[in-house]
Design an enzyme around this catalytic site. Sequence first.
Site, PDB file in Angstrom:
ATOM      1  N   ASP A 215       0.803  -1.226   0.000  1.00  0.00           N
ATOM      2  CA  ASP A 215       0.000   0.000   0.000  1.00  0.00           C
ATOM      3  C   ASP A 215       0.835   1.274   0.000  1.00  0.00           C
ATOM      4  OD1 ASP A 215      -2.619  -1.015  -0.215  1.00  0.00           O
ATOM      5  OD2 ASP A 215      -2.560  -1.634   1.889  1.00  0.00           O
TER       6      ASP A 215
ATOM      7  N   ASP B  12      -7.032  -4.017  -5.109  1.00  0.00           N
ATOM      8  CA  ASP B  12      -6.713  -2.687  -4.581  1.00  0.00           C
ATOM      9  C   ASP B  12      -5.410  -2.124  -5.159  1.00  0.00           C
ATOM     10  OD1 ASP B  12      -8.046  -4.560  -2.837  1.00  0.00           O
ATOM     11  OD2 ASP B  12      -7.997  -3.090  -1.220  1.00  0.00           O
TER      12      ASP B  12
END
Length: 396
Positions: free
Chosen positions: A113, A173
């Site tokens: 991330d 994601d």
Amino acid sequence: MVRKVNIEEIKKRDEFLNTPAMTKDELNKAMKECILQVDLNMEYFKDKFPYSATKQQTYPIIENIEWTDGFWTGMLWLAYEYTHEEKYRILADRNVESFLHRVENRIELDHHDLGFLYSLSCVAGYKLTGNEHAKRAGILAADKLMERWQEKGGFLQAWGPLDSKEHYRFIIDCMLNIPLLYWASETTGDEKYAKIAQRHFETSCQYVIRDDASAYHTFYMNPETGGPDHGATRQGYSDDSSWARGQAWGIYGIPLNIRYTKQLEYCDIYKGMTNYFLNRLPEDNVCYWDLIFTDDPDQSRDSSAAAIAVCGMLEMDHNLSDEDPYKKVYQGASANILRSLMKHYTCKQHKQGDPILYHGVYSWHSGKGVDEGNIWGDYFYMEALIRQLKEWNPYW
């Protein structure tokens, strides 16, 4: 060759085509409400950060340790762009120093991330102000993300040790993490970052999206061969359902990647994913947390997924010709969803620690942030507004 997915006809086509475009007055009024909440939360968070989701509708305050901390700094940059007030830049620059410290000391960064963290904080800061510390932090973050590359399978591993068969997988994601790598190539002149970003994007489109254009949350590859194994979920209702936020990551991730790669051949996968999403919306057009639910008062909505999808449709708009039969439908859908969020999912009574966007879901299975605000929902709602208020250069 780009694979084919099913493109459903849109059930609410007439409703979306008859939706009036957002007016500047509507957009400015909504943005001013956001700014009021950002101002209160600046006093509340000070130099720290909000937890990913509210608890009883108030954000706990944390250090810079979560995967979601970049969204708050991104909101400061959006407020700075909208108002031109220095107070937002000053606090955002202090955040940048925190992000630089975090990446230099590798604090809680053993995951994929890095884009969520550094595109919205440091890349944005560098683009807007030329801050060299922001540039350094962004490049270091891109280098850290590159460490998760699995050459055999052609993907960036989401979590876990790189030699772990159990963790040999990626999630949808990550389509929003890899723009950090495209930026790093543009900034350094080194093509290695962009090449890996493009390969991960192509692997994602090949495997994490089903033939019916719905998305798995996560896809496992075979660690022996590097080939596909199976799709599953850690966020959605079931392995066979479509987690709403995952579907929205695809709707936004595809056009963001096209911005860099110019691979317009992926437009049909985008249309398939977007139409699938739009066909499973409830009456007010703000999705439930999983698209398996279309009318269930016992289930929670995910306003954040709705805001992400709106950003995706706005990003894709410039890639669709005026003759494209879906262009005006998507324009109407984005206005319809955003207007619903404004009317029913925000609050005009502001206090410190409040979210901007209510009725989101962080993780239904773990019970975290269910029917609460979450910081990415706040960010993407603001981004959807500013995209229509000015010629906006994306932070991604």
